[in-house]
Design a protein around this motif. Structure first.
Motif, mmCIF file in Angstrom:
data_model
loop_
_atom_site.group_PDB
_atom_site.id
_atom_site.type_symbol
_atom_site.label_atom_id
_atom_site.label_comp_id
_atom_site.label_asym_id
_atom_site.label_seq_id
_atom_site.Cartn_x
_atom_site.Cartn_y
_atom_site.Cartn_z
ATOM 1 N N ALA A 205 0.778 -1.218 0.087
ATOM 2 C CA ALA A 205 -0.197 0.031 -0.027
ATOM 3 C C ALA A 205 0.849 1.167 -0.081
ATOM 4 N N LEU A 206 1.888 1.055 0.840
ATOM 5 C CA LEU A 206 2.678 2.327 0.738
ATOM 6 C C LEU A 206 3.544 2.658 -0.589
ATOM 7 N N THR A 207 3.773 1.458 -1.207
ATOM 8 C CA THR A 207 4.325 1.482 -2.570
ATOM 9 C C THR A 207 3.261 2.089 -3.502
ATOM 10 N N GLY A 208 2.208 1.868 -3.530
ATOM 11 C CA GLY A 208 1.184 2.472 -4.218
ATOM 12 C C GLY A 208 1.049 3.658 -3.939
ATOM 13 N N LEU B 260 3.604 6.036 -5.920
ATOM 14 C CA LEU B 260 3.733 5.779 -7.269
ATOM 15 C C LEU B 260 2.340 6.400 -8.035
ATOM 16 N N THR B 261 1.406 6.932 -7.143
ATOM 17 C CA THR B 261 0.068 7.453 -7.581
ATOM 18 C C THR B 261 -0.043 8.836 -7.089
ATOM 19 N N GLU B 262 -0.907 9.476 -7.733
ATOM 20 C CA GLU B 262 -1.751 10.826 -7.533
ATOM 21 C C GLU B 262 -3.143 10.930 -7.396
ATOM 22 N N ARG C 228 -4.665 7.815 -5.858
ATOM 23 C CA ARG C 228 -3.993 7.787 -4.429
ATOM 24 C C ARG C 228 -5.073 7.335 -3.446
ATOM 25 N N LEU C 229 -6.032 8.055 -3.501
ATOM 26 C CA LEU C 229 -7.016 7.733 -2.470
ATOM 27 C C LEU C 229 -7.383 6.629 -2.533
ATOM 28 N N LEU C 230 -7.978 6.076 -3.683
ATOM 29 C CA LEU C 230 -8.211 4.625 -3.992
ATOM 30 C C LEU C 230 -7.596 3.722 -3.328
#
Length: 357
Positions: free
Chosen positions: A90-93, A96-98, A102-104
């Protein structure tokens, strides 16, 4: 004596030695003072007489062989790695997202890690033994709350002291409500060494129970074992703290992570061995105090309420936001350690009904 024998008839009939009766009496609240009323110096002496009074025929169960060190079950060992693995994913995700993605990812990470922790702390190797009194659910609930504060509480407190927060958490350390991923990752990964240390304590304590000739001898032999296992866990937790901080490029937060980890480990040890009430109360008090810390800072902004925020702001200014949970967890952990030393060194705490690790 007849009334005592009648009350514990089933225990006496199935016991294979006096020590098993002594452990059962101890679990039912019989103390040396109670034994003195029956003209015995201690509980073990009383148990010896009760064992001798029970008529035994040819069907008397033989004395069991010394308990061998049980091997950890592979499925349970892998289960302890699940919370840390999901948290790391989850922390990696998050990195890597915005935006909305990122919220999802954050929502999915919270749900999966929560379910994994619930599985490990509920029915997994760190779960309570069967028949444990109510309180185990509250322990798991407050464990989750304290982990959430480890990730978001310091950021909220820092922002509150500075006049914020100016927005909701964004999943980054530099947002309006800073997020601290390293402590959360460390503590979820610590489920594995916590399980291994709990397994070591249970196995070694049962082996010493087989070899002991009295309750005092057993207590004297288990006290250094318990303290050694506790120290071993702290060493593993310190190593995880350094590794996770280096992996996430953050400064290691030794004080808050070690104090919280020690508190949670002691709470799980007591819960696993069938004593969930005191840990539930201690964790609830600690969690409530952590909530009140930023709440008093925010309440201090109200007219005439400025004095409410002075203690927390003073402590935060002197030692940083992490000093608040570190102080609270240390203040809660020391009495819980004393309680654990008194409780988990009793023979009744290591009955053979506990599930294997």
């Amino acid at each position: 004596m007849k009334a005592l024998m009648h009350r514990h008839r089933e225990l006496c009939e199935r016991a294979v030695d006096p020590l098993e009766i002594a452990a059962g009496l101890e679990a039912h609240g019989v103390t040396d003072r109670t034994a003195a009323r029956f003209r015995h110096r201690d509980v073990f002496s009383l148990a010896e007489e009760m064992y001798a009074r029970v008529p035994r025929g040819d069907d008397t169960p033989p004395r069991p062989a010394p308990t061998a060190l049980p091997r950890p079950r592979p499925d349970r060992a892998l289960l302890t790695l699940l919370p840390g693995a999901l948290c790391g994913a989850a922390l990696t995700g998050l990195r890597l997202t915005e935006g909305r993605t990122r919220l999802l990812v954050a929502v999915a990470g919270v749900l999966t890690v929560t379910l994994a922790l619930r599985l490990v702390l509920g029915k997994g190797p760190l779960g309570p033994r069967r028949g444990t009194r109510p309180g185990r659910r509250r322990t798991a609930l407050w464990t989750g709350w304290l982990l959430a504060y480890a990730a978001l509480g310091d950021g909220l407190l820092r922002a509150a002291v500075a006049g914020g927060p100016d927005g909701w958490p964004t999943g980054t350390p530099d947002g309006p409500w800073p997020f601290a991923p390293a402590p959360l990752l460390t503590l979820t990964l610590a489920c594995a060494p916590a399980t291994w240390c709990a397994h070591l304590l249970t196995a070694r304590a049962r082996r010493r129970l087989d070899a002991s000739r009295g309750l005092e001898e057993f207590t004297a032999s288990v006290q250094p074992l318990l303290l050694g296992v506790f120290t071993l866990f702290l060493g593993a937790l310190g190593a995880l703290t350094a590794l996770c901080a280096a992996a996430l490029d953050e400064p290691p937060a030794y004080a808050p992570v070690l104090t919280l980890g020690a508190l949670l480990f002691l709470a799980r040890l007591l819960t696993v061995h069938g004593f969930p009430h005191v840990p539930a109360v201690v964790l609830a008090a600690t969690g409530t105090a952590e909530v009140l810390a930023p709440a008093t800072v925010l309440a201090g902004r109200l007219p005439g309420c400025g004095a409410l925020s002075v203690p927390v702001e003073t402590l935060t200014t002197a030692g940083g936001p992490a000093s608040v949970p570190a102080l609270l967890c240390a203040a809660a952990g020391l009495p819980l350690l004393v309680h654990a030393v008194r409780t988990l060194t009793r023979a009744s705490a290591h009955a053979r009904t506990a599930h294997p690790c």
